[in-house]
Design an enzyme around this catalytic site. Sequence first.
Site, PDB file in Angstrom:
ATOM      1  N   GLY A  65     -68.900  46.297  37.544  1.00 48.31           N
ATOM      2  CA  GLY A  65     -69.263  46.123  39.279  1.00 48.31           C
ATOM      3  C   GLY A  65     -68.075  46.999  39.607  1.00 48.31           C
ATOM      4  N   TYR A  93     -65.685  44.779  34.549  1.00 51.80           N
ATOM      5  CA  TYR A  93     -65.310  43.940  35.788  1.00 51.80           C
ATOM      6  C   TYR A  93     -65.789  42.270  35.224  1.00 51.80           C
ATOM      7  CZ  TYR A  93     -65.829  41.368  40.319  1.00 51.80           C
ATOM      8  OH  TYR A  93     -65.644  40.488  41.367  1.00 51.80           O
TER       9      TYR A  93
END
Length: 523
Positions: A65, A93
Site C-alpha cells: 500500500g 506494507y
Amino acid sequence: MSAVHATAAPTPDQVVFVVDFGAQYAQLIARRVRELNVYSEIVPHTMTAAEMAARGPAAIILSGGPKSVHVDGAPLLDPAIYDLDIPTLGICYGSQLIAHQLGGRVGRNDQGEYGRTTLTVDVDTPSSLLGPDPEPNQTVWMSHFDAITDVPEGFVACASTPNAAVAVLESDSRRMWGVQYHPEVRHTPDGMSLLGRFLHDLAGCEPTWTMGSIIDHSIEAIRAQVGDGRAICGLSGGVDSAVAAALVHAAIGHRLTCVYVDTGLMRKGESEQVVETFQRHQGIELIHVRAGDRFLERLAGVSEPEAKRKTIGEVFIRVFEEASGGITDADFLVQGTLYPDVIESGTAQAAKIKSHHNVGGLPEDLDFELVEPLRNLFKDEVRQVGTKLGLPDEIVWRQPFPGPGLAVRIIGDITAEKVSILQEADAIVREEIAEAGLQREIWQAFAVLADIKTVGVMGDERTYAHPVIIRAVTSDDAMTADWARLPYDLLERMSNRIINEVDGINRVAYDITSKPPGTIEWE
Ligand code: XMP
C-alpha cells in the site's frame, strides 16, 4: 423495473483473500495466486474479523500500500483477524502492518529502497517461507520507505536487504509470514515459488483452480441461476461477450439466443467472423441484425465526436430492443462483466474525457436479470476459457475496439465510402502487424481517416486525396499508453501497401503521441 444484478460466476469452496491496502499491487497478487491454481478474491481492508470468519478463507495475503503505518488514517487490519488462526502472508506494507499491529516496530528510514536489490538470507535461521535450502543471496524487487526494525514476540527475522534489516519475518506457530519485497512481480525471480510455498505448503491450499474447474463451476452456476429459463446475449465481436456467450451456451444450449447488432462500422471481415464462429462453428442461435444503413442514415452530417457517440448509443439500444423484443420469453441477459470492472466499480470516477459506449451495453430499463459468468475472472483467465471452449484466436486475442467502431476513427462526418476506405487501410495495418508477429505485444494498432485532403503525385498524375494516420500503441490498461516504436521497414510496408491498394488515399502518417497528452483513439 431495471435489470437485477445477480451472478452466475464460479466461486469454489476454497478462497484466498487478498486484502487491499490501496496500491496497484492487490490485483497482481490475486492473479498470481490464481496462476498457482488457487482461487483468490480481493477484499477491502475494512473487512471485520466477523465478516472474514463468516467466509472462512483458506489463507489471507495482506497487500502492499502507498501509506506509512505511522501516518494518520493509515489503513489497518481489524486486529481480531490476527487471532482467527488463518495462515497469513504480509507483503511490503502488509508485512509492516503485521509488525506494527502485533507489537514489533516499524522505523522511518532515511532512505527508501526502490527496484532491484539483493536479499541476504540468514543461513542460521531456518525459514519455512524461504524453503529448506534457499539461495543465500537472491535478487528481489523492492518499493518501500519505512522498514521493520523489531519483530513482534514469537517472530524471527530470516533475511535482510541493504535498507531493510528485516526483509523476511515469520512465526510458524502463529502461521504468519511477511516479506518486505514484492514476490508478485516478475523482477523477483523466486517470487512465484515463494508464493507457491506459502499457498500450497504452509497454508495447505489445494491447487484446484484450473481451466477445467473454472468451466465446470461456471456451467454449474449458470444452470443454478437460469434454471429452465431463456437468456439472450448481445455480442460485440470482442472477447468478453464472446466467452460469456460460449459459457452460457455450454450450460443451457439452445435456450440462449445471441443478438449481434452489425453497425456497419466494424473492421473488415469482423461481422462475417462473428456470424461464422457463433452460428456455424459453435452452433449458437444468433440473430444477426444488419443495421449499417440505419446507423449511417442517423450519422449523416454528424461530425462532433460526442454527438457521434450519443447517436450511435441511441440507435444501438433501439435496434437491440427491437431484436430482443422478439424473444418474449427470455428473463435473463448475459453480460461479459470482468472481475477488474467489479473491483473498480464504485471507485471515484475520473474526469470524463469521452463518454464510452459499449456495443452490447445495457439499456437501463430492460426487464431482465443479469447473468455475469465472467464476474470473478481476470482477462487472462477469460482468454484461456475462450480457447478451451474452442473460440478462434482472432476473437480470443482481439485487440480492444471501441463500441462506436470506425465512426470515431473517421474524423468529421461519416459516409459509406469513407467507412469502406478506412476498412481497407485498417485491414492492411492489422495484417502487417500480425505478419511481423507483434499482434499480442501491441495493445492496439489501427488506421484513422483524416478529414482533410493533401496533394500528391502518382505516376505523372497529380492526386488530391485523404491521408491515413497509423496509430499503434503499447499499454497495460489503456489508462496510459506509449506510441509503439514500430520498425521503419514495417511502417514502410504499411505505407506502400495502403497507397497502392486503397483508392482514395495518397499519404500515410504515423502518430507519435503518447497518452497522455493524446488519447488512444482520435475522437
Ligand atoms: P481513449 O481513446 O480514451 O481509449 O484513450 C481508451 C481505450 O478505450 C477504447 N475506447 C472505447 N471503448 N467504447 C468502448 O467500448 C468507446 O466509446 C470507446 N472509446 C475508446 C479505446 O479503443 C482504447 O482501448
